[in-house]
Design a protein around this motif. Structure first.
Motif, PDB file in Angstrom:
ATOM      1  N   GLY A   1       1.208  -1.582   0.401  1.00 57.75           N
ATOM      2  CA  GLY A   1       0.164   0.345   0.085  1.00 57.75           C
ATOM      3  C   GLY A   1       1.180   0.709  -0.075  1.00 57.75           C
ATOM      4  O   GLY A   1       1.824   1.415   0.537  1.00 57.75           O
ATOM      5  N   ILE A   2      -0.061   2.177  -0.334  1.00 61.94           N
ATOM      6  CA  ILE A   2       0.950   3.663  -0.233  1.00 61.94           C
ATOM      7  C   ILE A   2      -0.123   4.415   0.101  1.00 61.94           C
ATOM      8  O   ILE A   2      -1.077   4.427   0.534  1.00 61.94           O
ATOM      9  CB  ILE A   2       0.892   3.806  -1.630  1.00 61.94           C
ATOM     10  CG1 ILE A   2       0.259   4.489  -2.437  1.00 61.94           C
ATOM     11  CG2 ILE A   2       2.451   3.141  -2.665  1.00 61.94           C
ATOM     12  CD1 ILE A   2       0.450   4.878  -4.462  1.00 61.94           C
ATOM     13  N   GLY A   3       0.301   5.675   0.424  1.00 61.57           N
ATOM     14  CA  GLY A   3      -0.842   6.953   1.042  1.00 61.57           C
ATOM     15  C   GLY A   3       0.263   8.629   1.520  1.00 61.57           C
ATOM     16  O   GLY A   3       1.306   8.315   1.340  1.00 61.57           O
ATOM     17  N   ASN A   4      -1.085   9.283   1.871  1.00 58.44           N
ATOM     18  CA  ASN A   4       0.010  10.266   2.366  1.00 58.44           C
ATOM     19  C   ASN A   4      -1.243  10.651   3.231  1.00 58.44           C
ATOM     20  O   ASN A   4      -1.195  11.985   3.676  1.00 58.44           O
ATOM     21  CB  ASN A   4      -0.174  10.821   0.995  1.00 58.44           C
ATOM     22  CG  ASN A   4      -1.713  11.800   0.725  1.00 58.44           C
ATOM     23  OD1 ASN A   4      -2.603  11.362   1.545  1.00 58.44           O
ATOM     24  ND2 ASN A   4      -2.281  12.712  -0.291  1.00 58.44           N
ATOM     25  N   ASP A   5      -1.986  10.126   3.810  1.00 60.73           N
ATOM     26  CA  ASP A   5      -2.599   9.897   5.018  1.00 60.73           C
ATOM     27  C   ASP A   5      -2.093  10.553   6.458  1.00 60.73           C
ATOM     28  O   ASP A   5      -3.210  10.615   7.495  1.00 60.73           O
ATOM     29  CB  ASP A   5      -3.889   9.269   5.580  1.00 60.73           C
ATOM     30  CG  ASP A   5      -3.377   7.858   5.419  1.00 60.73           C
ATOM     31  OD1 ASP A   5      -2.410   7.334   4.353  1.00 60.73           O
ATOM     32  OD2 ASP A   5      -3.763   7.246   6.337  1.00 60.73           O
ATOM     33  N   THR A   6      -1.045  10.062   6.536  1.00 66.64           N
ATOM     34  CA  THR A   6      -0.223  10.235   7.665  1.00 66.64           C
ATOM     35  C   THR A   6       0.538  11.706   7.475  1.00 66.64           C
ATOM     36  O   THR A   6       1.116  12.231   8.378  1.00 66.64           O
ATOM     37  CB  THR A   6       0.582   8.968   8.287  1.00 66.64           C
ATOM     38  OG1 THR A   6       1.313   8.766   6.969  1.00 66.64           O
ATOM     39  CG2 THR A   6      -0.007   8.019   8.828  1.00 66.64           C
ATOM     40  N   ALA A   7       0.751  12.451   6.208  1.00 65.35           N
ATOM     41  CA  ALA A   7       0.993  13.280   6.345  1.00 65.35           C
ATOM     42  C   ALA A   7       0.171  14.916   6.093  1.00 65.35           C
ATOM     43  O   ALA A   7      -0.228  14.815   5.144  1.00 65.35           O
ATOM     44  CB  ALA A   7       2.118  13.207   5.279  1.00 65.35           C
ATOM     45  N   PRO A   8      -0.294  15.308   7.516  1.00 64.06           N
ATOM     46  CA  PRO A   8      -1.183  16.146   7.215  1.00 64.06           C
ATOM     47  C   PRO A   8      -0.930  16.972   6.379  1.00 64.06           C
ATOM     48  O   PRO A   8      -1.983  18.091   5.922  1.00 64.06           O
ATOM     49  CB  PRO A   8      -1.718  16.974   8.783  1.00 64.06           C
ATOM     50  CG  PRO A   8      -0.339  16.117   9.596  1.00 64.06           C
ATOM     51  CD  PRO A   8       0.236  15.222   8.772  1.00 64.06           C
ATOM     52  N   TYR A   9       0.208  17.588   6.284  1.00 65.56           N
ATOM     53  CA  TYR A   9       0.532  19.543   5.302  1.00 65.56           C
ATOM     54  C   TYR A   9       0.612  18.702   4.325  1.00 65.56           C
ATOM     55  O   TYR A   9       1.662  19.587   3.254  1.00 65.56           O
ATOM     56  CB  TYR A   9       1.454  19.705   6.084  1.00 65.56           C
ATOM     57  CG  TYR A   9       1.330  19.884   7.396  1.00 65.56           C
ATOM     58  CD1 TYR A   9       0.591  21.062   7.716  1.00 65.56           C
ATOM     59  CD2 TYR A   9       1.835  19.496   8.847  1.00 65.56           C
ATOM     60  CE1 TYR A   9       0.099  21.249   9.194  1.00 65.56           C
ATOM     61  CE2 TYR A   9       1.809  19.876  10.162  1.00 65.56           C
ATOM     62  CZ  TYR A   9       0.612  20.581  10.623  1.00 65.56           C
ATOM     63  OH  TYR A   9       0.629  21.145  11.593  1.00 65.56           O
ATOM     64  N   ASP A  10       0.520  17.517   3.740  1.00 65.45           N
ATOM     65  CA  ASP A  10       1.148  17.180   2.137  1.00 65.45           C
ATOM     66  C   ASP A  10       0.546  16.121   1.143  1.00 65.45           C
ATOM     67  O   ASP A  10       0.586  15.514   1.076  1.00 65.45           O
ATOM     68  CB  ASP A  10       2.846  16.278   2.036  1.00 65.45           C
ATOM     69  CG  ASP A  10       3.821  16.916   2.709  1.00 65.45           C
ATOM     70  OD1 ASP A  10       4.080  18.149   2.142  1.00 65.45           O
ATOM     71  OD2 ASP A  10       4.631  16.476   3.318  1.00 65.45           O
ATOM     72  N   PRO A  11      -0.936  17.400   1.627  1.00 61.26           N
ATOM     73  CA  PRO A  11      -2.239  16.055   0.769  1.00 61.26           C
ATOM     74  C   PRO A  11      -1.651  16.336  -0.858  1.00 61.26           C
ATOM     75  O   PRO A  11      -0.300  16.759  -1.707  1.00 61.26           O
ATOM     76  CB  PRO A  11      -3.195  17.385   1.156  1.00 61.26           C
ATOM     77  CG  PRO A  11      -2.443  18.605   1.024  1.00 61.26           C
ATOM     78  CD  PRO A  11      -1.645  18.457   1.985  1.00 61.26           C
ATOM     79  N   ASP A  12      -2.148  15.548  -1.953  1.00 60.25           N
ATOM     80  CA  ASP A  12      -2.077  15.294  -3.339  1.00 60.25           C
ATOM     81  C   ASP A  12      -2.603  16.441  -4.018  1.00 60.25           C
ATOM     82  O   ASP A  12      -4.139  16.688  -3.083  1.00 60.25           O
ATOM     83  CB  ASP A  12      -2.828  13.940  -3.783  1.00 60.25           C
ATOM     84  CG  ASP A  12      -1.348  12.765  -3.306  1.00 60.25           C
ATOM     85  OD1 ASP A  12      -0.579  12.942  -2.315  1.00 60.25           O
ATOM     86  OD2 ASP A  12      -1.294  12.248  -3.964  1.00 60.25           O
ATOM     87  N   TYR A  13      -2.769  16.907  -4.899  1.00 56.66           N
ATOM     88  CA  TYR A  13      -3.890  18.113  -5.420  1.00 56.66           C
ATOM     89  C   TYR A  13      -4.012  17.193  -6.675  1.00 56.66           C
ATOM     90  O   TYR A  13      -3.452  16.541  -8.131  1.00 56.66           O
ATOM     91  CB  TYR A  13      -2.514  19.152  -6.009  1.00 56.66           C
ATOM     92  CG  TYR A  13      -2.011  20.132  -4.646  1.00 56.66           C
ATOM     93  CD1 TYR A  13      -2.770  20.922  -4.828  1.00 56.66           C
ATOM     94  CD2 TYR A  13      -1.501  19.725  -3.895  1.00 56.66           C
ATOM     95  CE1 TYR A  13      -2.632  22.629  -3.738  1.00 56.66           C
ATOM     96  CE2 TYR A  13      -1.242  21.001  -2.920  1.00 56.66           C
ATOM     97  CZ  TYR A  13      -1.408  21.473  -2.580  1.00 56.66           C
ATOM     98  OH  TYR A  13      -1.054  22.712  -1.152  1.00 56.66           O
ATOM     99  N   MET A  14      -5.233  17.008  -7.056  1.00 57.71           N
ATOM    100  CA  MET A  14      -6.336  16.795  -8.037  1.00 57.71           C
ATOM    101  C   MET A  14      -6.874  17.797  -8.792  1.00 57.71           C
ATOM    102  O   MET A  14      -7.604  18.809  -8.042  1.00 57.71           O
ATOM    103  CB  MET A  14      -6.926  15.508  -7.441  1.00 57.71           C
ATOM    104  CG  MET A  14      -8.348  14.864  -8.303  1.00 57.71           C
ATOM    105  SD  MET A  14      -9.459  14.508  -7.972  1.00 57.71           S
ATOM    106  CE  MET A  14      -8.503  12.666  -7.233  1.00 57.71           C
ATOM    107  N   THR A  15      -7.160  17.487 -10.131  1.00 59.93           N
ATOM    108  CA  THR A  15      -8.114  19.217 -10.613  1.00 59.93           C
ATOM    109  C   THR A  15      -9.137  18.492 -11.111  1.00 59.93           C
ATOM    110  O   THR A  15      -9.212  17.082 -11.922  1.00 59.93           O
ATOM    111  CB  THR A  15      -7.665  19.547 -11.609  1.00 59.93           C
ATOM    112  OG1 THR A  15      -6.116  19.946 -11.403  1.00 59.93           O
ATOM    113  CG2 THR A  15      -7.768  20.550 -12.810  1.00 59.93           C
TER     114      THR A  15
END
Length: 216
Positions: free
Chosen positions: A111-125
């Protein structure tokens, strides 16, 4: 000489048969995927409801019962944890969203994810045209993992399975303690997934939140 040749040919046939037995057809892979999804649903004590029941209940799922709706057209299973504050995407609108997610492959548990990095969200258009949504990642963990070169090519395009929730959620920004961003859980079959999912015939489980990057 002929006997030796016959033995050699028999050995070749046996090796060929063994290779055939080791080869997985697309049908075999789909069956493994189906079993993996079924096992995950059982292990997670998920209650699957029909799309008709989902609509009759006002397009919501009961989180206290761990309900997931199976959507007929896509085969995606969805749980709406929070419908979200704000408003839905409007027809003709293009918006940048902040996305936090975790991803788990149901067949190899990677698995991968960014849910544990509150200041590093992904940007989606995201773009909406009628009832059709399209989207692509421009920055973040997903873009780094799938938007750059890989065995199955590179694509920052958001797979169709992750676009399913937009028909049912709002995408705003919290303005009070009682406001929630939209949060969903998904089981996405390979046909609705990214290039790795379709290439290997792997199903994935997701937890995602969506919110607007700026207020409109």
């Amino acid at each position: 000489m002929r006997k030796a040749f016959a033995i050699l040919m028999a050995a070749c046939c046996l090796l060929s048969l063994a290779a055939c037995n080791d080869y997985e057809t697309y049908g075999d892979k789909k069956e493994k995927e189906r079993k993996a999804i079924k096992q995950f649903i059982a292990d997670s004590a998920i209650v699957v409801i029909s799309e008709a029941t989902f609509h009759a209940n006002g397009d919501v799922t009961d989180v206290s019962k761990n309900e997931f709706v199976r959507l007929d057209n896509s085969g995606v299973y969805m749980q709406i944890v929070h419908k979200g504050c704000g408003t839905p995407l409007q027809d003709g609108e293009r918006s940048t969203l902040l996305v936090r997610f975790s991803e788990l492959c149901l067949l190899d548990t990677v698995g991968i994810g960014n849910d544990t990095a509150p200041y590093d969200p992904d940007y989606m258009t995201v773009q909406r045209e009628g009832n059709t949504y399209s989207a692509w990642f421009t920055k973040g963990t997903w873009y780094s993992a799938y938007g750059t070169s890989s065995y199955y090519g590179s694509s920052a395009t958001v797979p169709s399975g992750l676009l399913v929730p937009f028909s049912y959620i709002n995408v705003g920004r919290p303005k009070s303690e009682t406001d929630h961003v939209a949060k969903v859980r998904l089981i996405v079959p390979h046909s609705q997934g990214h290039a790795v999912a379709t290439g290997y015939v792997y199903p994935y489980y997701y937890e995602l939140t969506y919110q607007r990057a700026i207020d409109l």
